[in-house]
Design an enzyme around this catalytic site. Structure first.
Site, mmCIF file in Angstrom:
data_model
loop_
_atom_site.group_PDB
_atom_site.id
_atom_site.type_symbol
_atom_site.label_atom_id
_atom_site.label_comp_id
_atom_site.label_asym_id
_atom_site.label_seq_id
_atom_site.Cartn_x
_atom_site.Cartn_y
_atom_site.Cartn_z
ATOM 1 N N HIS A 18 22.749 -31.560 47.661
ATOM 2 C CA HIS A 18 23.824 -31.233 48.233
ATOM 3 C C HIS A 18 23.575 -30.670 49.922
ATOM 4 O O HIS A 18 22.443 -30.006 49.996
ATOM 5 C CB HIS A 18 24.692 -30.117 47.448
ATOM 6 N N ASP A 47 25.076 -28.459 51.867
ATOM 7 C CA ASP A 47 25.761 -27.251 52.446
ATOM 8 C C ASP A 47 24.741 -26.193 51.990
ATOM 9 O O ASP A 47 23.897 -26.251 51.110
ATOM 10 C CB ASP A 47 27.064 -26.962 52.016
ATOM 11 N N ASP A 61 16.906 -24.524 48.919
ATOM 12 C CA ASP A 61 18.406 -24.785 47.953
ATOM 13 C C ASP A 61 19.220 -25.685 49.178
ATOM 14 O O ASP A 61 20.085 -24.948 49.951
ATOM 15 C CB ASP A 61 19.051 -23.400 47.756
ATOM 16 N N GLU A 101 28.845 -27.996 47.649
ATOM 17 C CA GLU A 101 28.349 -27.565 46.232
ATOM 18 C C GLU A 101 28.473 -26.057 46.189
ATOM 19 O O GLU A 101 28.804 -25.407 45.048
ATOM 20 C CB GLU A 101 27.085 -27.975 46.114
ATOM 21 N N GLU A 102 28.122 -25.373 47.191
ATOM 22 C CA GLU A 102 27.997 -23.913 47.069
ATOM 23 C C GLU A 102 29.351 -23.284 46.815
ATOM 24 O O GLU A 102 29.480 -21.956 46.288
ATOM 25 C CB GLU A 102 27.291 -23.255 48.294
ATOM 26 N N GLU A 114 17.817 -29.369 42.652
ATOM 27 C CA GLU A 114 17.733 -28.076 42.941
ATOM 28 C C GLU A 114 16.152 -27.440 42.451
ATOM 29 O O GLU A 114 15.556 -28.035 41.994
ATOM 30 C CB GLU A 114 18.749 -27.480 41.760
#
Length: 381
Positions: free
Chosen positions: A70, A72, A102, A134-135, A162
């Site tokens: 991801h 974001d 992350d 995603e966050e 991740e």
């Protein structure tokens, strides 16, 4: 050729906090891939302010491997950073910057592998999947997966990068986030029995959530920490003044459920309690009383069989068969739900994620380069 460190420096320079657009980063990746003759497919958000990216290298008519991340990151507001959060800073073998762990470190390693992927005679394709939002609930990837689900050939494996310190992870809990709005009847506190105190009735619902949470401890899975599903209320607001019976109260709660359990069952049980036990007493005083539930976000858990081909692949790539689980959620359950077996393995640690002075160790970045190199070696003709 750009190294993973050089690419990470570029990626960190894009402020892709979830509230912002990710298009500058996506367009950079699209152009970078185009420089190697790789075409990217963009799947935009409804407002076209954000986009997922999907690109393929190799024989696309065959099942292949998805390298997924991801784009974001979480906000830096109010955090005491000692380095510029959107610039890469190297110190003592660590690379600092928002998203280094992350999870832009993994994305950088994937992009650094592209020249070798293009040059190699591949037996199966490698796909690059980058998502947005995603966050804030694994929102963006859903539109990309809707596209992939319609394709006649599905990937055989997805590796979500991740931060796991490059340890292979086969499972995580699912999550459901809910909001409850309680509306009662205001009045002067001297006449409290003639009003409907929304805060007190919300507290009753929160107490019931606690009792549900205690019962959830009866079902345990030792692979997870904690080994049972959990419920917690994280935000509450209500009331205007101490001498006014509050007409409104709102609280947000979440369920972190074992993959074998459906978090919606907790919400359904609380709704039933509200409708059968709490609301009738409220409406006996004021017919306008109401209790409303709204889903804020949800994603499924992930549990991949240790005997599966996906597990065998990641064990070979990572060099470890010590499979684990993580407490945080990923997009993995969503990939798995559309028939793409998924594992989680990436550089860095979530102990640094979301914190000020977030970092990934240089050795972790190099380790991820090596892991992806082993993947490439295994799929050469």
């Amino acid at each position: 050729m750009n190294t993973s460190r050089e690419l990470l420096q570029t990626l960190v320079g894009f402020d892709t906090t979830s509230r912002e657009s990710n298009l500058q980063l996506i367009e950079f990746v699209r152009d970078y891939l185009a420089g190697f003759g790789v075409t990217s497919e963009l799947v935009y958000s409804e407002a076209r302010s954000k986009a997922n990216l999907f690109a393929s290298i190799g024989p696309v008519e065959l099942p292949g491997i998805v390298l997924s991340g991801h784009t974001d990151v979480v906000p830096v507001d109010g955090q005491p950073w000692t380095v510029p959060p959107f610039e890469l800073t190297e110190r003592d073998g660590k690379l600092f910057g928002r998203g280094t762990a992350d999870m832009k470190g993994y994305i950088a390693c994937v992009l650094a592998l592209v020249p070798a992927l293009v040059e190699a005679p591949l037996r199966i394709p490698v796909h690059i999947a980058l998502s947005y939002d995603e966050e804030v609930g694994c929102l963006g990837v859903r539109s990309l997966l809707a596209v992939l689900e319609q394709r006649p050939v599905k990937p055989m494996l997805c590796i979500i990068g991740e931060p796991t310190e490059l340890k292979p992870v086969l499972g995580h809990k699912g999550k459901l986030a809910m909001r409850c709005d309680v509306h009662g009847e205001a009045c002067h506190s001297a006449y409290a029995p003639y009003g409907v105190n929304a805060i007190e009735h919300a507290a009753e619902l929160i107490g019931e959530l606690g009792r549900i949470g205690q019962r959830l401890r009866d079902t345990q899975d030792a692979r997870f920490d904690p080994p049972f599903s959990t419920v917690q209320t994280g935000v509450i607001s209500g009331g205007k003044a101490l001498n006014i019976v509050p007409a409104d109260c709102r609280f947000d709660f979440e369920v972190r459920a074992l993959p074998s359990q459906d978090p919606a069952e907790v919400a359904d049980e609380l709704k039933a309690y509200a409708e059968q036990q709490v609301l009738p007493r409220m409406q006996a005083v004021s017919a306008q009383s109401a209790i409303r539930f709204t889903e804020l976000s949800a994603y499924p858990g992930l549990v991949t069989d240790e005997r599966s081909q996906a597990a065998e692949w990641i064990a070979a790539f990572s060099g470890s068969r010590e499979f684990g689980t993580v407490a945080f959620g990923t997009e993995g359950g969503l990939f798995d739900a559309v028939g793409i077996p998924t594992v989680v393995c990436g550089p860095g640690s979530m102990d640094q994620g979301h914190k000020p002075d977030e970092f990934v160790r240089v050795e972790q970045l190099l380790g991820c380069d090596a892991m992806l190199g082993r993947m490439l070696d295994s799929i050469r003709r």
